[in-house]
Design an enzyme around this catalytic site. Sequence first.
Site, PDB file in Angstrom:
ATOM      1  N   GLU A 289     -53.052   0.662  -8.778  1.00  0.00           N
ATOM      2  CA  GLU A 289     -52.505   0.934  -7.441  1.00  0.00           C
ATOM      3  C   GLU A 289     -52.107  -0.349  -6.733  1.00  0.00           C
ATOM      4  OE1 GLU A 289     -54.976   3.359  -4.854  1.00  0.00           O
ATOM      5  OE2 GLU A 289     -54.170   5.202  -5.669  1.00  0.00           O
ATOM      6  N   HIS A 310     -62.425   4.205 -33.549  1.00  0.00           N
ATOM      7  CA  HIS A 310     -62.131   5.308 -34.479  1.00  0.00           C
ATOM      8  C   HIS A 310     -61.013   6.190 -33.941  1.00  0.00           C
ATOM      9  CE1 HIS A 310     -65.715   4.332 -36.912  1.00  0.00           C
ATOM     10  NE2 HIS A 310     -66.079   3.804 -35.756  1.00  0.00           N
ATOM     11  N   LYS A 424     -47.743  14.256  -3.497  1.00  0.00           N
ATOM     12  CA  LYS A 424     -48.338  15.037  -2.400  1.00  0.00           C
ATOM     13  C   LYS A 424     -47.272  15.830  -1.679  1.00  0.00           C
ATOM     14  CE  LYS A 424     -52.001  11.763  -1.285  1.00  0.00           C
ATOM     15  NZ  LYS A 424     -52.462  10.801  -0.297  1.00  0.00           N
TER      16      LYS A 424
HETATM   17  O1  PA5 Z   1     -57.188   3.261  -2.842  1.00  0.00           O
HETATM   18  C1  PA5 Z   1     -56.720   4.138  -2.135  1.00  0.00           C
HETATM   19  O2  PA5 Z   1     -56.339   3.892  -0.993  1.00  0.00           O
HETATM   20  C2  PA5 Z   1     -56.631   5.565  -2.605  1.00  0.00           C
HETATM   21  O3  PA5 Z   1     -56.963   5.701  -3.926  1.00  0.00           O
HETATM   22  C3  PA5 Z   1     -57.556   6.447  -1.776  1.00  0.00           C
HETATM   23  O4  PA5 Z   1     -58.856   5.953  -1.879  1.00  0.00           O
HETATM   24  C4  PA5 Z   1     -57.534   7.895  -2.224  1.00  0.00           C
HETATM   25  O5  PA5 Z   1     -56.220   8.364  -2.205  1.00  0.00           O
HETATM   26  C5  PA5 Z   1     -58.407   8.765  -1.323  1.00  0.00           C
HETATM   27  O6  PA5 Z   1     -58.013   8.646  -0.007  1.00  0.00           O
HETATM   28  P1  PA5 Z   1     -58.935   9.089   1.188  1.00  0.00           P
HETATM   29  O7  PA5 Z   1     -60.145   8.245   1.178  1.00  0.00           O
HETATM   30  O8  PA5 Z   1     -58.102   8.884   2.411  1.00  0.00           O
HETATM   31  O9  PA5 Z   1     -59.277  10.547   0.986  1.00  0.00           O
END
Ligand code: PA5
Length: 447
Positions: A289, A310, A424
């Site tokens: 990310e 394996h 989303k």
């Molecule tokens: O690193 C990030 O920002 C994302 O992976 C969020 O943690 C994830 O989408 C969950 O978001 P939230 O904590 O708002 O539910």
Amino acid sequence: MKEKLNVNLKNAGAFVSFEEVVALAKLSARHLDALNNGKGAGNDFLGWLTLPDDILKQLDKIEKSAKHLRSVSDTTVVIGIGGSYLGARAVMEAISHTFTPYLKKKPHHDVIFAGQNICEDYLSELIEVLDERSYSIIVISKSGTTTEPAIAFRILKDHLEKKVGKPAAADRIIAITDEKKGALRSLATTNGYETFVIPDNVGGRYSVLSPVGLLPIAVSGLDIRALVKGAKDMEEVTRTNKDAVSNPALLYAAARNLLLQGGRPVEIMVGFTPKLHFMSEWWKQLYGESEGKDGKGIYPASVDMTTDLHSLGQYIQDGQRILFETMISVKSPSRTLTIPLEKDDSDQLNFLAGKRLSEVNRNAEAGTTIAHNDGNVPVLKIEIPVLDEYYTGQLIYFFEIACGISGYILDVNPFDQPGVEAYKKNMFALLNKPGYEEAGKKLRERL
Ligand code: PA5
């Protein structure tokens, strides 16, 4: 300070020289300035840099809440996804007894995760288990509006309230979310849940050293003070240390970027214990990310050894030469198990009799390293003495700060995740969320 984590570049030496790595690491020291002065991209999300100190004042409250949940229940369901899930799971799976749910010996407390998928069978089967448990819930969402955990929480809150009544359920639910915004904050206020705040300036995937990671970890019975101490000690050797050779984060960030520039766009995180499986999952989210944007970034993958020797071992040895490995090398296990001698040696394993399993595993790691080097795969090693709270804390801070530096070397903003929104929007449109009707119509035509 105890021994610190070490980055060993020896098995990448045939692909990128130590001198080249040090040269880029030296150049990259300016990125430490950018992080510390808040002059780089994403500078409103740098709260994680000082979390090892900032969190200290909350540790008493976290431990008290953990103790409360352990006293009123035998199981806690931790609801969250992405950065609100992976860090806690990584630490717990690295250190806790692998078979905790099967242990008859009490006291122990089971922690089960939910809200990290939308699978009907998963949640239905979990409910079947919870029917027979006395359980609590920790629900975590920074935005307070993420669909997966919100659905799981709606269902489990309803189940818990029916099981123990509304007031007792409220006493067993803790919400971790934004200080003011979001549906979860409103729910917590309305129902009188205890809450912890995810600071505005800490992004999800950098939040494991905040209550997001520390409360579930404390509930599972682990020592969060040792974890934070490990992170603090790693902060001391990385955050302001511009000496490339003694700063492991600079070395790792530089080495992986040089390998990328040399035609290796895939990095495989390798552990020789299944206990590291979720550490790799956490690392994949952190790096994927943070770096995968603007058409750039190293693709983070992972394998568990020797299991995957394996399966994917064949590809790593002999497939497209587009990858390098980063092995987390743990010197000693926490337990001892020796291979017994068998009189008739019918399985022909007596050459191993008397040896510890860890010795066999160490040789598997060494053999794999050399084989992969011979197969033209560079191997970086991150060495720690043992897998405990303290060294897990070191690993976490190390990977976080190296990720910040590496993102700046790549010239991306390592603290945003604009690409996460695309699915989303489509999912909401296809489900006819109010406001998305037109978009839904167009998408259905494409299906
Ligand atoms: O690193 C990030 O920002 C994302 O992976 C969020 O943690 C994830 O989408 C969950 O978001 P939230 O904590 O708002 O539910």
